[in-house]
Design an enzyme around this catalytic site. Structure first.
Site, PDB file in Angstrom:
ATOM      1  N   ASP A 101       0.811  -1.220   0.000  1.00  0.00           N
ATOM      2  CA  ASP A 101       0.000   0.000   0.000  1.00  0.00           C
ATOM      3  C   ASP A 101       0.843   1.269   0.000  1.00  0.00           C
ATOM      4  O   ASP A 101       2.066   1.225   0.181  1.00  0.00           O
ATOM      5  CB  ASP A 101      -0.959  -0.001   1.201  1.00  0.00           C
ATOM      6  CG  ASP A 101      -0.270  -0.354   2.517  1.00  0.00           C
ATOM      7  OD1 ASP A 101       0.965  -0.402   2.557  1.00  0.00           O
ATOM      8  OD2 ASP A 101      -0.980  -0.591   3.506  1.00  0.00           O
ATOM      9  N   HIS A 128      -7.239  -4.312  10.009  1.00  0.00           N
ATOM     10  CA  HIS A 128      -6.917  -4.127   8.590  1.00  0.00           C
ATOM     11  C   HIS A 128      -5.616  -4.838   8.214  1.00  0.00           C
ATOM     12  O   HIS A 128      -4.717  -4.992   9.036  1.00  0.00           O
ATOM     13  CB  HIS A 128      -6.913  -2.648   8.173  1.00  0.00           C
ATOM     14  CG  HIS A 128      -5.799  -1.807   8.699  1.00  0.00           C
ATOM     15  ND1 HIS A 128      -6.008  -0.636   9.389  1.00  0.00           N
ATOM     16  CD2 HIS A 128      -4.452  -1.936   8.613  1.00  0.00           C
ATOM     17  CE1 HIS A 128      -4.837  -0.086   9.694  1.00  0.00           C
ATOM     18  NE2 HIS A 128      -3.888  -0.858   9.233  1.00  0.00           N
ATOM     19  N   ASP A 174      -7.694  -2.240  14.025  1.00  0.00           N
ATOM     20  CA  ASP A 174      -9.073  -2.522  13.620  1.00  0.00           C
ATOM     21  C   ASP A 174      -9.153  -3.771  12.729  1.00  0.00           C
ATOM     22  O   ASP A 174     -10.181  -4.043  12.128  1.00  0.00           O
ATOM     23  CB  ASP A 174      -9.682  -1.310  12.903  1.00  0.00           C
ATOM     24  CG  ASP A 174      -8.927  -0.937  11.630  1.00  0.00           C
ATOM     25  OD1 ASP A 174      -7.922  -1.605  11.306  1.00  0.00           O
ATOM     26  OD2 ASP A 174      -9.340   0.022  10.946  1.00  0.00           O
ATOM     27  N   GLU A 218      -9.619  -1.714   5.036  1.00  0.00           N
ATOM     28  CA  GLU A 218     -10.295  -1.352   6.276  1.00  0.00           C
ATOM     29  C   GLU A 218     -11.586  -2.157   6.454  1.00  0.00           C
ATOM     30  O   GLU A 218     -12.122  -2.704   5.485  1.00  0.00           O
ATOM     31  CB  GLU A 218     -10.648   0.147   6.232  1.00  0.00           C
ATOM     32  CG  GLU A 218      -9.439   1.084   6.218  1.00  0.00           C
ATOM     33  CD  GLU A 218      -8.780   1.245   7.586  1.00  0.00           C
ATOM     34  OE1 GLU A 218      -8.833   0.315   8.406  1.00  0.00           O
ATOM     35  OE2 GLU A 218      -8.194   2.322   7.823  1.00  0.00           O
TER      36      GLU A 218
HETATM   37  C1  GLP Z   1      -0.374   0.501   8.575  1.00  0.00           C
HETATM   38  C2  GLP Z   1      -0.093  -0.360   7.351  1.00  0.00           C
HETATM   39  C3  GLP Z   1      -0.399  -1.824   7.615  1.00  0.00           C
HETATM   40  C4  GLP Z   1       0.207  -2.240   8.944  1.00  0.00           C
HETATM   41  C5  GLP Z   1      -0.423  -1.442  10.053  1.00  0.00           C
HETATM   42  C6  GLP Z   1       0.024  -1.851  11.450  1.00  0.00           C
HETATM   43  O1  GLP Z   1      -1.667   0.947   8.646  1.00  0.00           O
HETATM   44  N1  GLP Z   1      -0.823   0.058   6.211  1.00  0.00           N
HETATM   45  O2  GLP Z   1       0.105  -2.618   6.554  1.00  0.00           O
HETATM   46  O3  GLP Z   1       0.001  -3.621   9.153  1.00  0.00           O
HETATM   47  O4  GLP Z   1      -0.053  -0.092   9.813  1.00  0.00           O
HETATM   48  O5  GLP Z   1       1.160  -1.164  11.813  1.00  0.00           O
HETATM   49  P1  GLP Z   1       2.023  -1.447  13.088  1.00  0.00           P
HETATM   50  O6  GLP Z   1       2.799  -2.666  12.788  1.00  0.00           O
HETATM   51  O7  GLP Z   1       2.880  -0.235  13.220  1.00  0.00           O
HETATM   52  O8  GLP Z   1       1.075  -1.624  14.228  1.00  0.00           O
END
Ligand code: GLP
Length: 236
Positions: free
Chosen positions: A67, A138, A136, A143
């Site tokens: 992404d 995702h 959440d 989402e």
């Molecule tokens: C972002 C990314 C996700 C990732 C998420 C969790 O939103 N788009 O791909 O999994 O963050 O991040 P973290 O590992 O910092 O909790």
């Protein structure tokens, strides 16, 4: 599903890096699906170490990222392209021209999404997809919604995601409101999936996603239908 619980974040990172290293050693011309966020940072550090030691060679690897924020270009230090360069690509012998991140600057994001999915298909699909998980539920930026979205698409970020990701920006208002994310089709068609989740705050969502019903309001729950998923969870 292979569900591994580790005591420490270091242990999680080492196990995840070992699985990715094994993939590259088994198939040097593999396609890796890569993720951003804080959870995979330790995994990337370990892979850099393996590369410097000569254990893992990235020279024939292709990567496709999940992404990107809409409106940020690769030189912006909050963009996911910048993150990948900074946390992995600049430190290993990967050919940067074979590292792909969806473009958040494309004028036509629908066309960009279609082109991204076609490119993945032409590459022969993803051999190993690394994922984190949002609070959440995702994955990528898919989402919670009424249905799972198949194609790579533009998405409006949830308030909770904007809040969670604000820690990386100077102020919350700076967090882009939309992103482009790989959809569930390319993710689910990956031959193997490796999801890393770190910290007590993720425990509830990990349990919901992997031990609860399959529900588009918990996007990661779709992974229960994938035949080869490894989840590594560290409570640290
Ligand atoms: C972002 C990314 C996700 C990732 C998420 C969790 O939103 N788009 O791909 O999994 O963050 O991040 P973290 O590992 O910092 O909790």
């Amino acid at each position: 599903m292979n569900y591994i619980v580790t005591k420490t974040y270091d242990e999680l990172s080492k196990k995840a890096a070992d699985i990715i290293a094994a993939q590259i050693i088994n198939k040097p011309k593999c396609v890796l699906g890569l993720a951003t966020g804080s959870s995979p940072v330790g995994t990337y550090k370990q892979l850099i170490k393996y590369n410097k030691e000569g254990t893992v060679d990235f020279s024939t690897v292709t990567s496709v990222n999940l992404d990107e924020y809409v409106g940020l270009d690769g030189t912006n230090d909050q963009s996911y392209r910048y993150f990948m360069n900074d946390n992995l690509f600049n430190h290993v012998n990967i050919d940067k021209s074979k590292t792909f991140v969806p473009s958040g600057l494309a004028k036509d994001l629908k066309a960009e999404g279609e082109a991204y999915d076609n490119m993945i298909k032409e590459l022969g699909g993803i051999d190993l997809q690394l994922l984190g998980i949002g609070l959440d539920g995702h994955i990528g930026f898919n989402e919670p919604d009424k249905y799972f979205v198949k194609a790579t698409h533009e998405v409006k970020l949830d308030e909770s995601t904007i809040k969670a990701n604000a820690r990386f920006f100077e102020k919350e208002e700076d967090v882009p409101k939309t992103a482009i994310t790989m959809g569930m089709m390319s993710i689910m068609q990956a031959k193997k999936i490796l999801l890393v989740a770190n910290g007590k705050a993720k425990k509830e969502i990990v349990e919901k996603a992997f031990f609860g019903p399959i529900d588009p309001m918990v996007p990661a729950s779709i992974l229960q239908l994938h035949p080869d998923v490894t989840v590594i969870f560290s409570e640290e």
